[in-house]
Write an enzyme that holds these catalytic residues in place. Sequence first.
Site, PDB file in Angstrom:
ATOM      1  N   GLU A   1      -9.144  -3.383   2.468  1.00  0.00           N
ATOM      2  CA  GLU A   1      -8.916  -2.434   2.702  1.00  0.00           C
ATOM      3  C   GLU A   1      -8.160  -1.758   4.452  1.00  0.00           C
ATOM      4  OE1 GLU A   1     -10.204   1.484   1.406  1.00  0.00           O
ATOM      5  OE2 GLU A   1     -10.570   1.034  -0.089  1.00  0.00           O
TER       6      GLU A   1
ATOM      7  N   GLU B   1      -2.249  10.703  -0.701  1.00  0.00           N
ATOM      8  CA  GLU B   1      -2.953  10.994  -1.721  1.00  0.00           C
ATOM      9  C   GLU B   1      -3.216  12.759  -1.523  1.00  0.00           C
ATOM     10  OE1 GLU B   1      -5.121   7.772  -3.527  1.00  0.00           O
ATOM     11  OE2 GLU B   1      -4.630   7.504  -1.715  1.00  0.00           O
TER      12      GLU B   1
ATOM     13  N   LYS C   1      -6.987  13.501  -2.581  1.00  0.00           N
ATOM     14  CA  LYS C   1      -7.995  12.502  -1.432  1.00  0.00           C
ATOM     15  C   LYS C   1      -8.792  13.497  -0.750  1.00  0.00           C
ATOM     16  CE  LYS C   1      -9.135   8.960  -0.431  1.00  0.00           C
ATOM     17  NZ  LYS C   1      -8.903   7.051  -0.162  1.00  0.00           N
TER      18      LYS C   1
ATOM     19  N   GLU D   1      -7.630  11.425   5.337  1.00  0.00           N
ATOM     20  CA  GLU D   1      -7.852  10.901   4.251  1.00  0.00           C
ATOM     21  C   GLU D   1      -6.491  10.841   3.095  1.00  0.00           C
ATOM     22  OE1 GLU D   1     -11.100   8.755   2.926  1.00  0.00           O
ATOM     23  OE2 GLU D   1     -11.328   9.090   5.088  1.00  0.00           O
TER      24      GLU D   1
END
Length: 411
Positions: free
Chosen positions: A266, A320, A323, A329
């Site tokens: 990542e 997203e 999250k 985030e």
Amino acid sequence: MPLLLLLLMLLLPAAPEATSSALLGINYGRVANNLPPTTSALQLLAGLGLGRVRLYDADPATLRAFANTGVELIVGVPDECLAAVSTPSGASSWVRSVIQPALPATKIAILAVGNEVLTGDNSSALSRSLLPAMQCIHDALAQLGLDKQVSVTTAHNLGVLATSYPPSSAYFRKDLLPILCPILDFHARTGSPFLVNAYPYFAYAGDSTGVDLEYALLEPGHGGVPDPSSGLHYPNMLVAQVDAVYHAIAAANRAAAHAVEVRVSETGWPSAGDANETGATPQNAARYNGNVMRLVSEGKGTPLRPDGALRVYMFALFNENMKPGPSSERNYGLFKPDGTPAYELSYRLPKENTTSGAGGGTITVTGGNNGHGDGPQDAGYYSISASPKANVGWWACTVAARVAVLMLMAL
């Protein structure tokens, strides 16, 4: 009808094929309630020319969606499953019921057991199950003759390091050595990579006055930072973080140091964040991810390991919305859930470093065309435009129109 089906198949775009030169992948996280179906995500992947994807679970429907696409997968074993697969019978049952049925149509290359287990909120409870789960899953694959096709590993947070600067002085936290040393033995024995989630963004956000933004953004014009102990020169923070892990491995387990490859599972930069999240802007995200593409496409290694090309998975395909944590985030995606780009991003990628398959060429993703590969395909150009014209539904409508024409021709 068979003729119609054949003609329809010829209209479908060739799926990217992961090759040895396809060093760049992307994380496909799905902690959201507004994402498009995987079939639409596949079109965005094709537009980017990416043939490697990391999934965080082994959802059977998602695995089936990747069947016969040529996309190479890292498939996650979620943290909550670790206890269940840490016994031979549990691991065998899981591999036989979830992984084996997906093969070989779905190209699963790696099983990542847990994510950041040793530094997560439940680390004390999960850590005991991590290596047994890895070993049992590997043994279950071996019993089926799949261990040469599918390797087993886990992904670590850089928090496993006690120190990372300078890279040559890096070492693992002493309290984690009883777990990490046997894991390194496992990697050396099975040939699986050591995965690390590496984010220069966090270093910059935590010390924006002490960390040069250009260095954290991997800007090629930055003068770099020397390692006074090794004499090596680090042009950007990402390669310094990777070499810090290599040095930590050597300090913990010298026998494994030359046998274990470090890969970045990542890395990314948020395009938005809370008021106190320094540097989380679309401009910085575009610069960072564009520079990651450039860096990986060069096919070079790190200053410590110059002969081994750096392998990286960008984070992430989508924003997203579910999250937890600060706003950043929920803003790491290259794309918004509706398929439109989160920000403008352009990079000219050499053709030999793309994941093009039999169809050859690469795809331009811009607001000036459909955004899914039916536009210009020149010189290997990654270009994500923030224009709202690019949308996931366009390609499906085009295919539907073509099918209608074919049906009339077949009558």
